[in-house]
Design an enzyme around this catalytic site. Sequence first.
Site, PDB file in Angstrom:
ATOM      1  N   TYR A  82      55.728  46.218  53.089  1.00 43.79           N
ATOM      2  CA  TYR A  82      54.908  45.617  54.138  1.00 43.79           C
ATOM      3  C   TYR A  82      53.925  46.634  54.703  1.00 43.79           C
ATOM      4  O   TYR A  82      52.807  46.308  55.071  1.00 43.79           O
ATOM      5  CB  TYR A  82      55.800  45.068  55.253  1.00 43.79           C
ATOM      6  CG  TYR A  82      55.040  44.215  56.242  1.00 43.79           C
ATOM      7  CD1 TYR A  82      54.723  42.886  55.937  1.00 43.79           C
ATOM      8  CD2 TYR A  82      54.635  44.724  57.472  1.00 43.79           C
ATOM      9  CE1 TYR A  82      54.022  42.103  56.821  1.00 43.79           C
ATOM     10  CE2 TYR A  82      53.936  43.943  58.367  1.00 43.79           C
ATOM     11  CZ  TYR A  82      53.629  42.633  58.043  1.00 43.79           C
ATOM     12  OH  TYR A  82      52.925  41.852  58.925  1.00 43.79           O
ATOM     13  N   PHE A 142      23.553  33.698  50.853  1.00 51.48           N
ATOM     14  CA  PHE A 142      24.672  33.169  50.078  1.00 51.48           C
ATOM     15  C   PHE A 142      25.447  32.256  51.029  1.00 51.48           C
ATOM     16  O   PHE A 142      25.556  32.533  52.219  1.00 51.48           O
ATOM     17  CB  PHE A 142      25.570  34.281  49.529  1.00 51.48           C
ATOM     18  CG  PHE A 142      26.689  33.720  48.700  1.00 51.48           C
ATOM     19  CD1 PHE A 142      26.439  33.234  47.426  1.00 51.48           C
ATOM     20  CD2 PHE A 142      27.969  33.622  49.205  1.00 51.48           C
ATOM     21  CE1 PHE A 142      27.456  32.660  46.666  1.00 51.48           C
ATOM     22  CE2 PHE A 142      28.992  33.054  48.452  1.00 51.48           C
ATOM     23  CZ  PHE A 142      28.732  32.576  47.182  1.00 51.48           C
ATOM     24  N   THR A 143      25.995  31.174  50.474  1.00 54.18           N
ATOM     25  CA  THR A 143      26.592  30.112  51.299  1.00 54.18           C
ATOM     26  C   THR A 143      27.569  30.616  52.364  1.00 54.18           C
ATOM     27  O   THR A 143      27.341  30.423  53.558  1.00 54.18           O
ATOM     28  CB  THR A 143      27.315  29.087  50.402  1.00 54.18           C
ATOM     29  OG1 THR A 143      28.151  29.814  49.499  1.00 54.18           O
ATOM     30  CG2 THR A 143      26.332  28.242  49.607  1.00 54.18           C
ATOM     31  N   ASP A 171      25.931  43.083  50.466  1.00 57.33           N
ATOM     32  CA  ASP A 171      26.821  42.144  49.806  1.00 57.33           C
ATOM     33  C   ASP A 171      26.915  42.701  48.384  1.00 57.33           C
ATOM     34  O   ASP A 171      26.037  42.478  47.557  1.00 57.33           O
ATOM     35  CB  ASP A 171      26.230  40.729  49.822  1.00 57.33           C
ATOM     36  CG  ASP A 171      27.148  39.730  49.118  1.00 57.33           C
ATOM     37  OD1 ASP A 171      28.034  40.171  48.358  1.00 57.33           O
ATOM     38  OD2 ASP A 171      26.963  38.513  49.325  1.00 57.33           O
ATOM     39  N   LYS A 221      34.488  39.132  41.473  1.00 53.23           N
ATOM     40  CA  LYS A 221      33.373  39.333  40.548  1.00 53.23           C
ATOM     41  C   LYS A 221      33.449  40.750  39.953  1.00 53.23           C
ATOM     42  O   LYS A 221      34.205  40.971  39.035  1.00 53.23           O
ATOM     43  CB  LYS A 221      32.035  39.089  41.260  1.00 53.23           C
ATOM     44  CG  LYS A 221      31.735  37.613  41.523  1.00 53.23           C
ATOM     45  CD  LYS A 221      32.401  37.087  42.753  1.00 53.23           C
ATOM     46  CE  LYS A 221      31.876  35.731  43.172  1.00 53.23           C
ATOM     47  NZ  LYS A 221      31.850  35.558  44.614  1.00 53.23           N
ATOM     48  N   ARG A 243      23.025  22.774  40.210  1.00 44.79           N
ATOM     49  CA  ARG A 243      22.483  23.462  41.375  1.00 44.79           C
ATOM     50  C   ARG A 243      21.112  22.843  41.629  1.00 44.79           C
ATOM     51  O   ARG A 243      20.091  23.342  41.195  1.00 44.79           O
ATOM     52  CB  ARG A 243      22.382  24.977  41.132  1.00 44.79           C
ATOM     53  CG  ARG A 243      23.684  25.711  41.416  1.00 44.79           C
ATOM     54  CD  ARG A 243      24.046  25.652  42.901  1.00 44.79           C
ATOM     55  NE  ARG A 243      25.364  26.209  43.214  1.00 44.79           N
ATOM     56  CZ  ARG A 243      26.285  25.567  43.923  1.00 44.79           C
ATOM     57  NH1 ARG A 243      26.082  24.346  44.340  1.00 44.79           N
ATOM     58  NH2 ARG A 243      27.421  26.145  44.228  1.00 44.79           N
ATOM     59  N   PHE A 261      28.624  18.045  46.643  1.00 46.85           N
ATOM     60  CA  PHE A 261      28.675  18.342  45.202  1.00 46.85           C
ATOM     61  C   PHE A 261      30.094  18.494  44.669  1.00 46.85           C
ATOM     62  O   PHE A 261      30.357  18.231  43.506  1.00 46.85           O
ATOM     63  CB  PHE A 261      27.836  19.588  44.866  1.00 46.85           C
ATOM     64  CG  PHE A 261      28.208  20.831  45.635  1.00 46.85           C
ATOM     65  CD1 PHE A 261      27.649  21.082  46.873  1.00 46.85           C
ATOM     66  CD2 PHE A 261      29.111  21.738  45.111  1.00 46.85           C
ATOM     67  CE1 PHE A 261      28.000  22.220  47.582  1.00 46.85           C
ATOM     68  CE2 PHE A 261      29.452  22.884  45.808  1.00 46.85           C
ATOM     69  CZ  PHE A 261      28.906  23.127  47.051  1.00 46.85           C
TER      70      PHE A 261
HETATM   71  C1  LIG Z   1      31.405  34.975  45.701  1.00 51.84           C
HETATM   72  C2  LIG Z   1      30.406  35.547  46.623  1.00 51.84           C
HETATM   73  C3  LIG Z   1      30.723  35.804  47.961  1.00 51.84           C
HETATM   74  C4  LIG Z   1      32.034  35.394  48.596  1.00 51.84           C
HETATM   75  O1  LIG Z   1      33.128  35.959  47.989  1.00 51.84           O
HETATM   76  P1  LIG Z   1      34.534  35.169  47.869  1.00 51.84           P
HETATM   77  O2  LIG Z   1      35.414  36.167  47.204  1.00 51.84           O
HETATM   78  O3  LIG Z   1      34.271  33.958  47.022  1.00 51.84           O
HETATM   79  O4  LIG Z   1      34.972  34.831  49.226  1.00 51.84           O
HETATM   80  C5  LIG Z   1      29.761  36.403  48.742  1.00 51.84           C
HETATM   81  N1  LIG Z   1      28.542  36.712  48.257  1.00 51.84           N
HETATM   82  C6  LIG Z   1      28.198  36.463  46.984  1.00 51.84           C
HETATM   83  C7  LIG Z   1      26.848  36.826  46.491  1.00 51.84           C
HETATM   84  C8  LIG Z   1      29.118  35.862  46.123  1.00 51.84           C
HETATM   85  O5  LIG Z   1      28.757  35.592  44.875  1.00 51.84           O
END
Ligand SMILES: *Cc1c(COP(=O)(O)O)cnc(C)c1O
Length: 476
Positions: free
Chosen positions: A74, A126-127, A217, A260, A384, A451
């Site tokens: 932990y 980004f969303t 990011d 990623k 998209r 979507f």
């Molecule tokens: C995937 C992504 C995020 C968010 O990351 P998560 O691990 O899905 O929460 C933020 N910015 C970009 C450009 C991404 O592709």
Amino acid sequence: MNIKRRTAEPYKIKSVETLSMLSRTEREESLKRAGFNTFLIDSQDVYIDLLTDSGTTAMSDAQWGALMTGDEAYAGSKSWKQLEQAVRDVYGYEYVLPTHQGRGAENILSQLKIKEGDFVPGNMYFTTTRAHQEMNGATFVDIIIDEAHDPSINLPFKGNVDLTKLQALIDRVGANKIPYVCLAVTVNLAGGQPVSMQNMKDVYELCQSYSIDVMLDATRCVENAYFIKEREDGYGDRTIASILKEMLSYSDGCTMSGKKDCLVNIGGFLAMNDEELYIRSRELVVVYEGMPSYGGMAGRDMEAMAIGIREAVDDHYIEHRIGQVRHLGQQLLDAGIPIVQPIGGHAVFLDAKAFLPHLAQEKFPAQALAAALYVDSGVRSMERGIVSAGRDIQTGEHIKPNLELVRLTIPRRVYTNNHMDVVVDSILSLYEKRDWICGLKMVYEPPTLRFFNARFAPLAESGKLIDEENKVKQIS
Ligand SMILES: *Cc1c(COP(=O)(O)O)cnc(C)c1O
């Protein structure tokens, strides 16, 4: 003789996962069950899955081996120490906090840095990143170069910040209203387009002169480093690891999605050089994620991520990764298929408006093309375009985005170039019979993020999405 030497995957296969290969009739039935929405197709019914590159990576034997040595304590887990050290070594930031994925880090950063009425400039949004900024009272301001919004313009660094836009924002609202600049490397929504080292340096210098932080990011930062190596003067002989370190030196911290460029299926982190921000962030990690020594990840996940972070900066790995995206995109370009240019770092985007010019945007051409691609070959892609854009909150009308695209996103280390060739052949074959692909009507529309769950039906009287037998041109 001038032999063109080909290259192959820089890995060999130790464990295989059998792909399901349904018949065309079975795929038609599966698509119908899914309401002609690729998000709703069972993955068991998909042959080549290009829906996303998020969390779909194949781990290495070293990562799988490390799962067994994960320390599930932990507090004070050795696996956390490994991860922290990997981030320090490869990314160069002093302070690191684990989060369950990228958005966990975005939540904490936004809460701590943003005040009501602030402005957060970024090179396209980004969303989830923008959602966190807005939920904390900020207005997002797009400062990417204009060319990034045009799919036909071919530029080496189409993700760059327009410094005059950034300066204009500072002049308009004042530096004290700008908690940080959010710089994405590469820019996902622009099609995986990179930012140049020079631009990163310029942004950082301008921001420093106003005491504004630059927070990256860094989700696809290794892919960005490869484009710098390839395209920017003076970087051709440098290693990816050294280019990446230099890139990140022009920033004050980053949010990272491990799904990623850390080569794992889940995880993320928040990193920075400012000790005070670190101490405040650590408090919030406890509230939202977990102890600062695991942050929502199991010990084994952290162990795998520590290894993935180092594997991702292997020069051969990243060369093949970008090369595979290009292997797919270049063949389509050569055959005259309309795609977004230049080919980016993680995906190839089909221009559905140009592919299916007989379909008005209200007939959902990108949705129809993604569905047709699945019927033709079992390849899953993502819309998209107008469906993803949703409706205007005020007028209730469809928002009609400029770009009506089908995204073919390539998971890391999962498929071979032979799989990419199968995708090319299917797209070429669809292009030949594009006149017989009909539009769609939406038969179920969820109120938000439509979507994911929207359902559709073909507009053609035959009820067929692609009417090959009758070769009926689908006018609509
Ligand atoms: C995937 C992504 C995020 C968010 O990351 P998560 O691990 O899905 O929460 C933020 N910015 C970009 C450009 C991404 O592709």
